[in-house]
Write a protein that holds these residues in place. Structure first.
Motif, PDB file in Angstrom:
ATOM      1  N   GLY A   1     -18.018   1.507   5.751  1.00 21.59           N
ATOM      2  CA  GLY A   1     -16.725   1.623   5.084  1.00 21.59           C
ATOM      3  C   GLY A   1     -15.953   0.327   5.091  1.00 21.59           C
ATOM      4  O   GLY A   1     -15.369  -0.079   4.081  1.00 21.59           O
ATOM      5  N   ARG A   2     -15.942  -0.350   6.221  1.00 23.27           N
ATOM      6  CA  ARG A   2     -15.180  -1.592   6.358  1.00 23.27           C
ATOM      7  C   ARG A   2     -15.749  -2.700   5.472  1.00 23.27           C
ATOM      8  O   ARG A   2     -15.016  -3.584   5.039  1.00 23.27           O
ATOM      9  CB  ARG A   2     -15.131  -2.024   7.817  1.00 23.27           C
ATOM     10  CG  ARG A   2     -14.387  -0.980   8.642  1.00 23.27           C
ATOM     11  CD  ARG A   2     -13.728  -1.548   9.867  1.00 23.27           C
ATOM     12  NE  ARG A   2     -12.659  -0.647  10.284  1.00 23.27           N
ATOM     13  CZ  ARG A   2     -11.394  -0.742   9.893  1.00 23.27           C
ATOM     14  NH1 ARG A   2     -11.022  -1.686   9.077  1.00 23.27           N
ATOM     15  NH2 ARG A   2     -10.487   0.114  10.315  1.00 23.27           N
TER      16      ARG A   2
ATOM     17  N   ASP B   1      -3.309  -3.381  -0.525  1.00 23.78           N
ATOM     18  CA  ASP B   1      -2.551  -2.396   0.251  1.00 23.78           C
ATOM     19  C   ASP B   1      -3.292  -1.057   0.321  1.00 23.78           C
ATOM     20  O   ASP B   1      -3.330  -0.416   1.368  1.00 23.78           O
ATOM     21  CB  ASP B   1      -1.148  -2.184  -0.328  1.00 23.78           C
ATOM     22  CG  ASP B   1      -0.232  -3.382  -0.098  1.00 23.78           C
ATOM     23  OD1 ASP B   1      -0.566  -4.231   0.757  1.00 23.78           O
ATOM     24  OD2 ASP B   1       0.809  -3.465  -0.773  1.00 23.78           O
ATOM     25  N   TYR B   2      -3.872  -0.631  -0.795  1.00 31.30           N
ATOM     26  CA  TYR B   2      -4.636   0.610  -0.815  1.00 31.30           C
ATOM     27  C   TYR B   2      -5.857   0.493   0.099  1.00 31.30           C
ATOM     28  O   TYR B   2      -6.171   1.411   0.858  1.00 31.30           O
ATOM     29  CB  TYR B   2      -5.068   0.963  -2.239  1.00 31.30           C
ATOM     30  CG  TYR B   2      -5.909   2.219  -2.310  1.00 31.30           C
ATOM     31  CD1 TYR B   2      -5.308   3.474  -2.261  1.00 31.30           C
ATOM     32  CD2 TYR B   2      -7.292   2.155  -2.400  1.00 31.30           C
ATOM     33  CE1 TYR B   2      -6.063   4.638  -2.300  1.00 31.30           C
ATOM     34  CE2 TYR B   2      -8.059   3.307  -2.440  1.00 31.30           C
ATOM     35  CZ  TYR B   2      -7.445   4.539  -2.393  1.00 31.30           C
ATOM     36  OH  TYR B   2      -8.200   5.683  -2.437  1.00 31.30           O
ATOM     37  N   VAL B   3      -6.539  -0.641   0.032  1.00 32.73           N
ATOM     38  CA  VAL B   3      -7.710  -0.859   0.891  1.00 32.73           C
ATOM     39  C   VAL B   3      -7.301  -0.793   2.355  1.00 32.73           C
ATOM     40  O   VAL B   3      -7.950  -0.102   3.153  1.00 32.73           O
ATOM     41  CB  VAL B   3      -8.394  -2.203   0.559  1.00 32.73           C
ATOM     42  CG1 VAL B   3      -9.448  -2.557   1.600  1.00 32.73           C
ATOM     43  CG2 VAL B   3      -9.015  -2.156  -0.833  1.00 32.73           C
ATOM     44  N   ALA B   4      -6.231  -1.475   2.715  1.00 31.24           N
ATOM     45  CA  ALA B   4      -5.769  -1.474   4.108  1.00 31.24           C
ATOM     46  C   ALA B   4      -5.410  -0.064   4.563  1.00 31.24           C
ATOM     47  O   ALA B   4      -5.747   0.351   5.683  1.00 31.24           O
ATOM     48  CB  ALA B   4      -4.582  -2.407   4.271  1.00 31.24           C
TER      49      ALA B   4
ATOM     50  N   LEU C   1      -8.736   1.975   4.995  1.00 29.06           N
ATOM     51  CA  LEU C   1      -9.482   1.569   6.188  1.00 29.06           C
ATOM     52  C   LEU C   1      -8.817   2.100   7.450  1.00 29.06           C
ATOM     53  O   LEU C   1      -9.497   2.581   8.359  1.00 29.06           O
ATOM     54  CB  LEU C   1      -9.605   0.045   6.249  1.00 29.06           C
ATOM     55  CG  LEU C   1     -10.489  -0.593   5.177  1.00 29.06           C
ATOM     56  CD1 LEU C   1     -10.461  -2.109   5.300  1.00 29.06           C
ATOM     57  CD2 LEU C   1     -11.916  -0.076   5.233  1.00 29.06           C
ATOM     58  N   ALA C   2      -7.491   2.044   7.496  1.00 30.29           N
ATOM     59  CA  ALA C   2      -6.768   2.510   8.684  1.00 30.29           C
ATOM     60  C   ALA C   2      -6.823   4.025   8.830  1.00 30.29           C
ATOM     61  O   ALA C   2      -6.840   4.549   9.947  1.00 30.29           O
ATOM     62  CB  ALA C   2      -5.312   2.045   8.617  1.00 30.29           C
ATOM     63  N   LYS C   3      -6.890   4.735   7.704  1.00 30.21           N
ATOM     64  CA  LYS C   3      -6.842   6.202   7.742  1.00 30.21           C
ATOM     65  C   LYS C   3      -8.224   6.842   7.870  1.00 30.21           C
ATOM     66  O   LYS C   3      -8.387   7.809   8.625  1.00 30.21           O
ATOM     67  CB  LYS C   3      -6.147   6.702   6.475  1.00 30.21           C
ATOM     68  CG  LYS C   3      -5.918   8.194   6.433  1.00 30.21           C
ATOM     69  CD  LYS C   3      -5.084   8.582   5.218  1.00 30.21           C
ATOM     70  CE  LYS C   3      -4.810  10.068   5.193  1.00 30.21           C
ATOM     71  NZ  LYS C   3      -3.958  10.454   4.064  1.00 30.21           N
TER      72      LYS C   3
END
Length: 170
Positions: A24-25, A39-42, A45-47
């Motif tokens: 995923g990363r 921003d969507y990617v970040a 990845l965090a969620k």
């Protein structure tokens, strides 16, 4: 599997956790950055791409991995929502895309859905992800609706694929 003798698809276990998260990363920035922005990617990845978020799905047997030469290079994850079986994730490391790994993961998911008695498989993908749209169409999915992201989120396309009795034997 014919045509892809080196691709092995199997149920993920705890030893696959780091590899699954790494997929995923490594895939999200190149897949979604150009479509939806950093921003969507970040946020994604965090969620969705942390060990904490991935452990429950692996423990519940909902994650499959694809190996090439003993290396985990792709993954898929399914789960229920609104009494429907959804493919939540299907990702292949960029350097292994186009080698049949995604197709092997999809066929395994469809086969398992059929064996488990489901009559359809659902998924969604971001509008503008033309590569995903073509892949899913090739594997029998048809567009059902467009969902508007709202609150700065990108729009997505919802698609479904009927599961046939032949899918259980394929």
């Amino acid at each position: 599997m014919s045509g892809e003798p080196d691709v092995v698809v199997r149920r993920a276990d705890g030893d696959d956790l780091v590899a699954v998260v790494d997929i995923g990363r490594r895939t999200w920035p190149v897949t979604f950055g150009p479509i939806a922005g950093e921003d969507y990617v970040a946020m994604g990845l965090a969620k969705w791409w942390t060990q904490e978020a991935t452990i429950p799905a692996i423990r519940q047997g909902r994650v499959s991995v694809a190996e090439l030469g003993g290396e985990v290079v792709g993954m898929s994850s399914v789960g229920m929502n609104d009494h429907k079986l959804w493919m939540w994730k299907l990702y292949v490391l960029p350097e292994h895309q186009g080698a049949g790994v995604g197709g092997a993961l999809m066929r395994a998911a469809v086969h398992k859905a059929a064996a488990d008695g489901y009559d359809e498989l659902w998924l969604s993908y971001l509008k503008g992800n033309d590569q995903a749209a073509a892949f899913y169409r090739h594997h029998g999915f048809t567009e059902v609706e467009e969902e508007h992201g709202g609150s700065g989120l990108p729009d997505s396309i919802v698609a479904r694929r009927p599961i046939t009795p032949e899918d259980a034997t394929a």
